[in-house]
Write a protein that holds these residues in place. Structure first.
Motif, PDB file in Angstrom:
ATOM      1  N   ASP A  49       0.753  -1.761   0.057  1.00  0.00           N
ATOM      2  CA  ASP A  49       0.271  -0.081   0.037  1.00  0.00           C
ATOM      3  C   ASP A  49       0.917   1.240  -0.108  1.00  0.00           C
ATOM      4  O   ASP A  49       1.959   1.337   0.935  1.00  0.00           O
ATOM      5  N   LEU A  50       0.612   2.011  -0.698  1.00  0.00           N
ATOM      6  CA  LEU A  50       1.564   3.428  -1.544  1.00  0.00           C
ATOM      7  C   LEU A  50       1.231   4.339  -0.044  1.00  0.00           C
ATOM      8  O   LEU A  50       2.230   5.147  -0.335  1.00  0.00           O
ATOM      9  N   VAL A  51       0.630   5.044   0.565  1.00  0.00           N
ATOM     10  CA  VAL A  51      -0.106   5.803   1.520  1.00  0.00           C
ATOM     11  C   VAL A  51       1.021   5.089   2.291  1.00  0.00           C
ATOM     12  O   VAL A  51       1.210   5.646   3.645  1.00  0.00           O
ATOM     13  N   THR A  52       0.316   4.209   3.266  1.00  0.00           N
ATOM     14  CA  THR A  52       0.625   3.664   4.390  1.00  0.00           C
ATOM     15  C   THR A  52       1.972   3.160   5.018  1.00  0.00           C
ATOM     16  O   THR A  52       2.574   2.767   6.375  1.00  0.00           O
ATOM     17  N   ASN A 249       7.141   8.015  -6.599  1.00  0.00           N
ATOM     18  CA  ASN A 249       6.325   9.642  -4.828  1.00  0.00           C
ATOM     19  C   ASN A 249       5.368  10.274  -6.332  1.00  0.00           C
ATOM     20  O   ASN A 249       4.132  10.419  -6.626  1.00  0.00           O
ATOM     21  N   ARG A 250       5.918   9.597  -7.816  1.00  0.00           N
ATOM     22  CA  ARG A 250       4.814  10.171  -9.051  1.00  0.00           C
ATOM     23  C   ARG A 250       3.644   9.013  -8.825  1.00  0.00           C
ATOM     24  O   ARG A 250       2.292  10.143  -9.057  1.00  0.00           O
ATOM     25  N   LEU A 251       3.921   7.995  -8.956  1.00  0.00           N
ATOM     26  CA  LEU A 251       3.176   6.866  -9.155  1.00  0.00           C
ATOM     27  C   LEU A 251       1.411   7.388  -8.271  1.00  0.00           C
ATOM     28  O   LEU A 251       0.520   7.632  -8.704  1.00  0.00           O
ATOM     29  N   ARG A 252       2.693   7.413  -7.013  1.00  0.00           N
ATOM     30  CA  ARG A 252       1.742   7.901  -6.369  1.00  0.00           C
ATOM     31  C   ARG A 252       0.495   9.195  -6.009  1.00  0.00           C
ATOM     32  O   ARG A 252      -0.889   8.812  -5.940  1.00  0.00           O
TER      33      ARG A 252
END
Ligand code: C2E
Ligand code: MG
Ligand code: MG
Ligand code: MG
Length: 285
Positions: A49-52, A249-252
């Protein structure tokens, strides 16, 4: 060229073609033995999970440790398995092994520790009679819930006709989730999304590769558009092949909630992947 040569319209038999055929037959035979001798094993690449930064799932990726040739890449032997039909028993083994592993992880680390296992499925498997029953039997034997299983299919395999469509629909009705792998590289991405019960879009690595300093605007635009599409259709968006922080970063920022790639983790032996489930979230920012 064969047509132009008129009455002698035989295709020239290139020596390389013969090598390829021999190699294919040999490799198929060896693969058959290898499966029987237990030379295949699975690695698991974590999906984060790229956010958490938490672990979301793991993709099962098959490996062949050949006694003489050493390590043979799936890029080499999966096509051989597909053409020879061996993909059906091979794929059945992968499915059962991966689901058994997920059930074990959930027993050790709790059902919340890892939500899903991703299993790649070849078109030949989708077309084989009894595939839906096979999946149902594996789920029942391992005690997994259907939503714990994500089957990855490619765009080219789902354009294969109504039979495959019905198989995918039956799996989806059962509660199994479907992911379109290598998304963006196929021929008819957009119409497929309406015709098939898709849950997850996996952006192909080639578009992720385009995200760098002095980025390729075309590939960047595709990456962004796929994220938008997933959002509007309420599908999960996964980016694969993330190799650096800038890509992450850019993908998120584009809207990719999930990602996998060497930057976070390479495909790992089951024990190492299990250790991640007990560990803290990875650093994503
Ligand atoms: P795939 O399903 O698209 O899997 C992703 C591939 O990208 C994997 O290669 C993985 O190791 C690699 N990868 C992931 N992150 C990165 C990264 O950051 N950088 C780079 N350079 N590569 C990355 P792998 O394991 O060699 O598998 C290749 C393909 O073989 C898979 O592509 C899939 O199409 C096929 N395959 C693997 N296992 C199975 C299987 O059990 N069944 C079937 N039908 N196909 C399989
Ligand atoms: Mg895959
Ligand atoms: Mg892929
Ligand atoms: Mg691929």
């Amino acid at each position: 060229a064969a047509k132009e040569s008129g009455k002698a319209s035989l295709v020239r038999f290139e020596p390389r073609m013969r090598d390829d055929m021999i190699n294919h037959a040999t490799l198929a035979g060896e693969l058959r033995n290898g499966i029987a001798r237990g030379e295949l094993r699975l690695l698991y690449q974590p999906v984060f999970d790229l956010v958490t930064g938490g672990l979301h799932g793991c993709e099962a990726l098959v490996r062949w440790q050949h006694p003489q040739r050493g390590f043979v890449s799936p890029v080499e032997f999966i096509p051989v398995a597909e053409r020879s039909g061996l993909i059906v028993p091979l794929g059945a083994w992968v499915l059962r092994e991966a689901c058994t592993q997920l059930a074990e992880w959930q027993a050790v680390h709790g059902a919340g520790a890892v939500e899903a296992v991703n299993v790649n499925v070849a078109v030949r498997q989708l077309r084989s009679a009894g595939f839906v029953d096979e999946v149902a039997a594996v789920l029942s034997d391992t005690g997994l819930r259907p939503r714990n299983l994500i089957l990855e299919v490619t765009e080219s395999s789902v354009v294969d006709g109504w039979q495959v469509r019905e198989t995918l629909q039956a799996l989806h009705d059962m509660g199994v989730r479907l992911a379109l792998d290598d998304f963006g590289t196929g021929q008819s991405s957009l119409s497929l999304l309406r015709a098939f019960p898709v849950d997850v879009l996996k952006l192909d690595k080639s578009f992720v590769d385009g995200i760098a300093e002095g980025a390729d605007r075309g590939r960047l635009a595709v990456a962004a558009a796929v994220a938008q599409l997933a959002e509007h259709l309420q599908l999960k968006a996964v980016a694969e092949g993330i190799e650096n922080q800038e890509q992450l970063n850019r993908l998120r920022d584009m809207g990719y909630r999930y990602g996998q790639g060497f930057f976070m983790a390479k495909p790992l032996p089951a024990a190492d992947c299990g250790a991640l489930m007990a560990a803290d979230p990875v650093q994503v920012a």
